[in-house]
Design an enzyme around this catalytic site. Structure first.
Site, PDB file in Angstrom:
ATOM      1  N   ASN A 110      -8.646  -5.413   0.884  1.00 25.11           N
ATOM      2  CA  ASN A 110      -9.707  -6.410   0.795  1.00 25.11           C
ATOM      3  C   ASN A 110      -9.746  -6.915  -0.636  1.00 25.11           C
ATOM      4  O   ASN A 110      -9.942  -6.132  -1.568  1.00 25.11           O
ATOM      5  CB  ASN A 110     -11.061  -5.779   1.175  1.00 25.11           C
ATOM      6  CG  ASN A 110     -12.242  -6.678   0.856  1.00 25.11           C
ATOM      7  OD1 ASN A 110     -12.134  -7.895   0.875  1.00 25.11           O
ATOM      8  ND2 ASN A 110     -13.382  -6.071   0.550  1.00 25.11           N
ATOM      9  N   ILE A 120      -6.311 -16.467   3.147  1.00 21.75           N
ATOM     10  CA  ILE A 120      -6.432 -17.243   1.914  1.00 21.75           C
ATOM     11  C   ILE A 120      -5.059 -17.572   1.336  1.00 21.75           C
ATOM     12  O   ILE A 120      -4.776 -18.699   0.958  1.00 21.75           O
ATOM     13  CB  ILE A 120      -7.264 -16.468   0.859  1.00 21.75           C
ATOM     14  CG1 ILE A 120      -8.637 -16.068   1.416  1.00 21.75           C
ATOM     15  CG2 ILE A 120      -7.391 -17.287  -0.419  1.00 21.75           C
ATOM     16  CD1 ILE A 120      -9.570 -17.208   1.683  1.00 21.75           C
ATOM     17  N   SER A 171     -17.570 -18.457  -8.928  1.00 18.55           N
ATOM     18  CA  SER A 171     -18.956 -18.288  -9.359  1.00 18.55           C
ATOM     19  C   SER A 171     -19.021 -18.013 -10.853  1.00 18.55           C
ATOM     20  O   SER A 171     -18.004 -17.730 -11.492  1.00 18.55           O
ATOM     21  CB  SER A 171     -19.614 -17.132  -8.603  1.00 18.55           C
ATOM     22  OG  SER A 171     -19.224 -15.888  -9.165  1.00 18.55           O
ATOM     23  N   GLY A 172     -20.214 -18.053 -11.402  1.00 19.38           N
ATOM     24  CA  GLY A 172     -20.442 -17.727 -12.812  1.00 19.38           C
ATOM     25  C   GLY A 172     -21.002 -16.342 -13.011  1.00 19.38           C
ATOM     26  O   GLY A 172     -21.476 -16.015 -14.106  1.00 19.38           O
ATOM     27  N   CYS A 214     -11.478  -9.836   3.061  1.00 17.37           N
ATOM     28  CA  CYS A 214     -11.303  -9.183   4.344  1.00 17.37           C
ATOM     29  C   CYS A 214     -12.254  -8.004   4.467  1.00 17.37           C
ATOM     30  O   CYS A 214     -13.066  -7.733   3.593  1.00 17.37           O
ATOM     31  CB  CYS A 214      -9.861  -8.696   4.489  1.00 17.37           C
ATOM     32  SG  CYS A 214      -8.618  -9.984   4.206  1.00 17.37           S
ATOM     33  N   GLU A 227      -8.223  -9.780  -3.823  1.00 16.82           N
ATOM     34  CA  GLU A 227      -7.124 -10.598  -4.339  1.00 16.82           C
ATOM     35  C   GLU A 227      -6.523  -9.904  -5.557  1.00 16.82           C
ATOM     36  O   GLU A 227      -7.250  -9.422  -6.427  1.00 16.82           O
ATOM     37  CB  GLU A 227      -7.624 -11.988  -4.780  1.00 16.82           C
ATOM     38  CG  GLU A 227      -8.297 -12.814  -3.702  1.00 16.82           C
ATOM     39  CD  GLU A 227      -7.337 -13.389  -2.678  1.00 16.82           C
ATOM     40  OE1 GLU A 227      -6.106 -13.295  -2.906  1.00 16.82           O
ATOM     41  OE2 GLU A 227      -7.804 -13.928  -1.663  1.00 16.82           O
ATOM     42  N   ARG A 260      -9.103 -10.021   8.873  1.00 19.03           N
ATOM     43  CA  ARG A 260      -8.519 -10.912   7.868  1.00 19.03           C
ATOM     44  C   ARG A 260      -9.222 -12.255   7.775  1.00 19.03           C
ATOM     45  O   ARG A 260      -9.462 -12.917   8.783  1.00 19.03           O
ATOM     46  CB  ARG A 260      -7.032 -11.154   8.185  1.00 19.03           C
ATOM     47  CG  ARG A 260      -6.324 -11.961   7.088  1.00 19.03           C
ATOM     48  CD  ARG A 260      -4.905 -12.326   7.477  1.00 19.03           C
ATOM     49  NE  ARG A 260      -4.191 -12.922   6.351  1.00 19.03           N
ATOM     50  CZ  ARG A 260      -3.127 -13.690   6.458  1.00 19.03           C
ATOM     51  NH1 ARG A 260      -2.626 -13.954   7.659  1.00 19.03           N
ATOM     52  NH2 ARG A 260      -2.546 -14.208   5.393  1.00 19.03           N
ATOM     53  N   LEU A 261      -9.528 -12.639   6.545  1.00 14.80           N
ATOM     54  CA  LEU A 261      -9.883 -14.008   6.198  1.00 14.80           C
ATOM     55  C   LEU A 261      -8.684 -14.565   5.434  1.00 14.80           C
ATOM     56  O   LEU A 261      -8.400 -14.142   4.311  1.00 14.80           O
ATOM     57  CB  LEU A 261     -11.149 -14.051   5.330  1.00 14.80           C
ATOM     58  CG  LEU A 261     -11.592 -15.434   4.845  1.00 14.80           C
ATOM     59  CD1 LEU A 261     -11.969 -16.334   6.017  1.00 14.80           C
ATOM     60  CD2 LEU A 261     -12.780 -15.310   3.874  1.00 14.80           C
ATOM     61  N   ASP A 297      -0.033 -11.269  -1.783  1.00 14.78           N
ATOM     62  CA  ASP A 297      -0.384 -10.283  -2.802  1.00 14.78           C
ATOM     63  C   ASP A 297      -0.506  -8.887  -2.195  1.00 14.78           C
ATOM     64  O   ASP A 297      -0.352  -7.885  -2.890  1.00 14.78           O
ATOM     65  CB  ASP A 297      -1.670 -10.677  -3.525  1.00 14.78           C
ATOM     66  CG  ASP A 297      -2.846 -10.909  -2.588  1.00 14.78           C
ATOM     67  OD1 ASP A 297      -2.628 -11.121  -1.388  1.00 14.78           O
ATOM     68  OD2 ASP A 297      -3.994 -10.897  -3.063  1.00 14.78           O
TER      69      ASP A 297
END
EC number: 6.3.5.4
Length: 640
Positions: A75, A53, A363-364, A2, A77, A50-51, A100
């Site tokens: 913003n 999830i 991602s790595g 977010c 997790e 907000r996105l 969360d």
């Protein structure tokens, strides 16, 4: 994922202009296109984009506690929120959502400022406690999520996920910090906690900031740091087993999602390891995304396909033309500050591809820093073995003098550049590593900068950033020291900044299992020979992944995520370089030496030297001035 923003009157309870707050919030629409929310009361305004999830139906923000005396905008997790909910319920808290975000408000009520110690995740949040008349800001340990702030002359305190939200307020002075220019041209980014504008700051990673109504704004407080003890007596075999278990747990936590999820797959060992373990944890085929380049020198798609085929992933591939340079202005507007990592171009494209298929991608990123994967680490250790032969008190005068007297030979292979070797031997470890990390070395920066800029710097050097972190590292181990520096500089200022802005531009959430702070802490206890063994980097990770990945993935030269800058500036961008650097705002700003720029451009065009890095760095600074400053008079005034 977010975007957050807000205004806090530190002196009183003046009315918050809802129109201004809305404008600040909407400037970050790309970070959260699903929903927007505001909270306004006397002396305070909070904004959130907000996105969605997790908890798609009831996780709207701003979010409140039971009596609405505590309010948060968040913003990121909190990956361990499912563990914290029953613990907080046992303390008497009532949850109205399964998100969360609600964990944060109740954790604040129970644990106060120490709530951040309990969170495992990537986060930046602002929490208002009406009863205490306090605003609490926090940022995650490794700086995955950004947070800018500024105290205005009228006592209003602004904050936001991106600098553009502060600029949207209208009260932030666009007065550039000369120290930020020095850091940018040395490192390619403005290092935390500095921002490009004097009035703005970045909240450093692993820090909190508590503001109370009617009190002066204090300094951020650190709540975590990694300690490179390197004293874990574990065997190779047991270390491999424990690493595999820790990676599996970190990845499992980051696969919690109520929206489509996938992973970036470059064909390197880090992203391949993440995908291999995701495949073992997922009941369905993993979605993987790769970017290929038309220039074979930069193309790793065949290696990505090896992993995708082995684990039968739903693999999506886009090819990027080598001359994909039309993003320069787009990137400048995304980053708000000068930013010179050219791999931002393919990163932007792979995020664009991923968002067509998923909303969350693993991602790595972070693997090179914690596992010892960069080629520069090996070179640094070779130099350190020579430096260790003599004390600094003897090395500095002896090799410093030889370095000054010996002729420069940039044209020769590295092994024959005695001047470079002598200079390296005369430095401390932190100085040597800063030298190797600098995009533009100190002597060239001094020549490139105008007399007025050099005067404004007053002798300040971006080397101070490395020195400050080296003092806190708590280790003399050659590898551990530079890993610590990278975790506090390059990872945050370059890698995390690049991925956050590129992903958020496409409303994509990127999660980073190799940056789990508990994993990073454990890796820092391991001796350096488990990370770098002989000439082999990432020793432990590669040994652990041998049952899961083919040798061609793990034991091949590292390619990186690069673009052909040198060819661009002698070919399709040649005239643009001339027009921009010899005639445009760069030349007129008063910050740079036009004769030095002209020499750099002409030498590159003729092939006498490869100056692609300083040219790109200058081009991106020009794009910042055009797209963010938008006022030539203000540019000149900043340096007057």
């Amino acid at each position: 994922m977010c975007g957050i923003t807000g205004i806090f009157d530190t002196r009183g309870r003046s009315d918050i202009d809802r129109t201004v707050l809305h404008r600040m919030n909407e400037s970050q629409f790309h970070r959260g296109p699903d929903e927007g929310g505001l909270h306004v009361e006397p002396g305070l305004g909070l904004g959130h984009r907000r996105l969605s999830i997790i908890d798609l139906s009831t996780g709207q923000q701003p979010l409140y506690n039971e009596d609405q005396s505590v309010c948060v905008v968040f913003n990121g997790e909190i990956y361990n929120y499912q563990e914290l909910i029953p613990e907080l319920q046992a303390l008497g808290h009532v949850f109205h959502t399964s998100s969360d975000t609600e964990v944060i408000v109740h954790a604040w009520e129970s644990w106060g400022e120490h709530c951040v110690d309990r969170f495992r995740g990537m986060f930046a949040f602002a929490l208002w406690d009406r009863n205490q008349q306090s605003l609490f800001l926090a940022r995650d340990r490794l700086g995955v999520k950004p947070l800018y702030y500024a105290l205005l002359d009228d006592g209003n305190f602004l904050f936001g996920s991106e600098l553009k939200s502060l600029l949207a307020h209208g009260g932030l002075k666009r007065e550039i910090d000369p120290y930020a220019i020095e850091e940018y041209f040395a490192l390619g980014y403005v290092a935390e906690p500095r921002a490009i504008f004097k009035q703005a700051r970045k909240l450093p990673p692993a820090h909190t900031l508590l503001l109370r109504r009617g009190q002066a704004v204090g300094q951020p407080k650190e709540y975590w740091d990694v300690r490179f003890s390197l004293d874990n007596p574990i065997s190779d075999r047991d270390a491999c087993a424990e690493l595999t278990a820790r990676l599996e747990e970190s990845i499992r936590l980051r696969m919690i999602s109520e929206v489509p999820l996938g992973a970036f797959l470059s064909g390197g060992v880090d992203s391949s390891a993440v995908v291999a373990m995701m495949a073992g944890l997922s009941k369905t085929a993993v979605n993987t995304c790769s970017i290929g380049f038309s220039d074979p020198a930069f193309n790793e798609t065949e290696f990505a396909k090896l992993v995708a085929d082995r684990y039968q992933t739903n693999h999506y591939l886009d090819m990027v033309e080598s001359d994909d340079f039309d993003l320069i202005d787009t990137l400048a507007r995304l980053y708000d500050e000068p930013y010179a990592d050219s791999s931002a171009i393919p990163t932007y494209r792979v995020c664009e591809l991923a968002r067509k298929h998923v909303t969350v991608a693993l991602s790595g990123d972070g693997g090179d820093e914690s596992f010892g994967g960069y080629r520069r680490y090996r070179l640094h250790l070779m130099e350190e073995s020579m430096r260790s032969a003599l004390p600094l008190g003897l090395r500095r005068p002896l090799f410093g003098t030889l370095g000054k007297l010996y002729p420069k030979a940039d044209w020769a292979p590295r092994v024959f550049r005695a001047k470079t070797t002598f200079e390296a031997l005369a430095r401390t470890s932190a100085e040597a590593y800063f030298h190797s990390m600098s995009l533009i070395r100190s002597p060239m920066r001094r020549r490139l900068f105008s007399e007025s800029l050099n005067s404004a710097l007053g002798g300040y050097s971006a080397l101070n950033v490395f020195h400050d972190h080296a003092k806190k590292a708590g280790t003399d181990d050659p590898l551990g020291l530079i890993q610590y520096i990278d975790l506090h500089t390059y990872l945050i200022g370059d890698i995390n900044t690049k991925v956050d802005r590129a992903s958020m531009a496409h409303s994509l959430e990127v999660r980073e299992p190799l940056m789990d702070h508990q994993l990073v802490e454990w890796l820092a206890t391991l001796p350096s020979h488990l990370k770098m063994r002989g000439s082999e980097s990432k020793y432990l990770l590669k040994k652990s992944m041998e049952p899961l990945l083919p040798p061609d993935i793990m034991y091949r030269p590292k390619m990186g995520f690069a673009v052909p800058l040198s060819r661009w500036f002698r070919g399709p961008l040649r005239q643009r370089v001339r027009d921009t650097l010899l005639k445009g705002q760069i030349a007129e700003s008063g910050w740079f030496n036009p004769e030095v720029i002209k020499k750099i451009v002409e030498q590159h065009e003729s092939g006498l030297g490869d100056h692609s890095t300083p040219i790109w760095t200058l081009l991106m600074f020009d794009a910042f001035m055009r797209c963010v400053m938008n006022d030539p008079a203000a540019i000149r005034q900043s340096i007057a």
